[in-house]
Design a protein around this motif. Sequence first.
Motif, PDB file in Angstrom:
ATOM      1  N   LEU A 174       0.879  -1.166   0.000  1.00 47.32           N
ATOM      2  CA  LEU A 174       0.000   0.000   0.000  1.00 47.32           C
ATOM      3  C   LEU A 174       0.918   1.217   0.000  1.00 47.32           C
ATOM      4  O   LEU A 174       1.443   1.621   1.044  1.00 47.32           O
ATOM      5  CB  LEU A 174      -0.923   0.024   1.211  1.00 47.32           C
ATOM      6  N   LEU A 175       1.142   1.785  -1.191  1.00 44.47           N
ATOM      7  CA  LEU A 175       2.023   2.941  -1.324  1.00 44.47           C
ATOM      8  C   LEU A 175       1.194   4.196  -1.120  1.00 44.47           C
ATOM      9  O   LEU A 175       0.289   4.488  -1.897  1.00 44.47           O
ATOM     10  CB  LEU A 175       2.703   2.941  -2.702  1.00 44.47           C
ATOM     11  N   LYS A 176       1.529   4.948  -0.073  1.00 41.46           N
ATOM     12  CA  LYS A 176       0.733   6.112   0.319  1.00 41.46           C
ATOM     13  C   LYS A 176       1.104   7.324  -0.538  1.00 41.46           C
ATOM     14  O   LYS A 176       2.277   7.605  -0.758  1.00 41.46           O
ATOM     15  CB  LYS A 176       0.964   6.422   1.800  1.00 41.46           C
ATOM     16  N   GLY A 177       0.092   8.036  -0.999  1.00 41.20           N
ATOM     17  CA  GLY A 177       0.312   9.131  -1.944  1.00 41.20           C
ATOM     18  C   GLY A 177       0.329  10.514  -1.354  1.00 41.20           C
ATOM     19  O   GLY A 177       0.226  11.503  -2.083  1.00 41.20           O
ATOM     20  N   GLY A 178       0.481  10.640  -0.038  1.00 38.17           N
ATOM     21  CA  GLY A 178       0.427  11.950   0.582  1.00 38.17           C
ATOM     22  C   GLY A 178       1.497  12.914   0.117  1.00 38.17           C
ATOM     23  O   GLY A 178       1.308  14.127   0.171  1.00 38.17           O
ATOM     24  N   HIS A 179       2.650  12.385  -0.337  1.00 37.69           N
ATOM     25  CA  HIS A 179       3.726  13.256  -0.786  1.00 37.69           C
ATOM     26  C   HIS A 179       3.526  13.757  -2.215  1.00 37.69           C
ATOM     27  O   HIS A 179       4.261  14.651  -2.662  1.00 37.69           O
ATOM     28  CB  HIS A 179       5.074  12.521  -0.698  1.00 37.69           C
ATOM     29  N   LEU A 180       2.576  13.189  -2.929  1.00 35.98           N
ATOM     30  CA  LEU A 180       2.306  13.659  -4.284  1.00 35.98           C
ATOM     31  C   LEU A 180       1.422  14.910  -4.213  1.00 35.98           C
ATOM     32  O   LEU A 180       0.962  15.302  -3.144  1.00 35.98           O
ATOM     33  CB  LEU A 180       1.622  12.553  -5.096  1.00 35.98           C
ATOM     34  N   THR A 181       1.181  15.529  -5.360  1.00 36.60           N
ATOM     35  CA  THR A 181       0.375  16.746  -5.386  1.00 36.60           C
ATOM     36  C   THR A 181      -0.998  16.463  -5.984  1.00 36.60           C
ATOM     37  O   THR A 181      -1.251  15.383  -6.512  1.00 36.60           O
ATOM     38  CB  THR A 181       1.082  17.837  -6.205  1.00 36.60           C
ATOM     39  N   VAL A 188      -1.957   3.613  -3.467  1.00 38.92           N
ATOM     40  CA  VAL A 188      -1.951   2.519  -4.440  1.00 38.92           C
ATOM     41  C   VAL A 188      -1.758   1.201  -3.708  1.00 38.92           C
ATOM     42  O   VAL A 188      -0.731   0.984  -3.052  1.00 38.92           O
ATOM     43  CB  VAL A 188      -0.829   2.704  -5.475  1.00 38.92           C
ATOM     44  N   LEU A 189      -2.743   0.334  -3.793  1.00 46.66           N
ATOM     45  CA  LEU A 189      -2.663  -1.001  -3.207  1.00 46.66           C
ATOM     46  C   LEU A 189      -2.414  -2.013  -4.315  1.00 46.66           C
ATOM     47  O   LEU A 189      -3.191  -2.097  -5.267  1.00 46.66           O
ATOM     48  CB  LEU A 189      -3.965  -1.340  -2.474  1.00 46.66           C
TER      49      LEU A 189
END
Length: 271
Positions: A174-181, A188-189
């Motif tokens: 589960l890649l967390k997308g908080g650092h993206l804009t 993304v799971l």
Amino acid sequence: MSAPVALTIAGSDSGGGAGIQADLKTFAAHGVFGTSVLTALTAQNTRGVHGVHVVPAAFVTAQLDAVLADIAVHATKIGMLAGAPVVAAVAAAVRRGGLGPVVLDPVMVATSGDRLLDAEAVAAVREDLLPAADLVTPNVPEAAVLLGAAPATDLDGARAQARELFSRTGTAVLLKGGHLTGPQSVDVLVGPDGETLLRRPRVDTTATHGTGCTLSAALAARAALHPGAGWAELAGPARDYLQSALLAGRSLGIGSGHGPLDHAFALREPS
């Protein structure tokens, strides 16, 4: 019937917003009994980490043995491990079994930017622990470190890195997308059942301390509550809990830096 039990293996946050403290609050909010193994003590507040005292690996093992000798654990969350000897001790415990589904939050850098894991320990996580876990929950910088690659800069890049990490390890990601804009935070799971995108509105707040701990703990709590459920089934409700805790955390007013989430939002009277 006994109550569902989750175990957190992580560091202590003296400020109360992350680590063991956030995990136990999250377990309790889900109606799960929480047990704990401390890997490190931190002198920490909302503005940063001021000191770390690593628990000896042998005592980490002693804590694990004591819990598992007496209490049936239904799911486990692993967080801050602080050093390679502690990583090795925890990896050995995972391989021995008895921990239920294992959620690994590869804690490397605090929200404040403080480094929490040295290079030797990162290598031990990558090579020894990650393949033994059932789910890993890196953020964008952590996924890059685990892959030895540059951080993803957009959703397509995050999707590619999540797929690559799953392909290399066999562990669901589960890649967390908080650092993206963008107006949405997209996680993304990727696992044996394919790919799922978890989209939530981005929350405008500085009260973000402990978000990664909280999400991984919520996933472990839900795994304890729903034996046999797949990660795609568990991830949505866990992400919803995090979203609510983030939104409620804006009104807590704790500290002067990156404040904590409100893990007990459901218990508070409406203002």
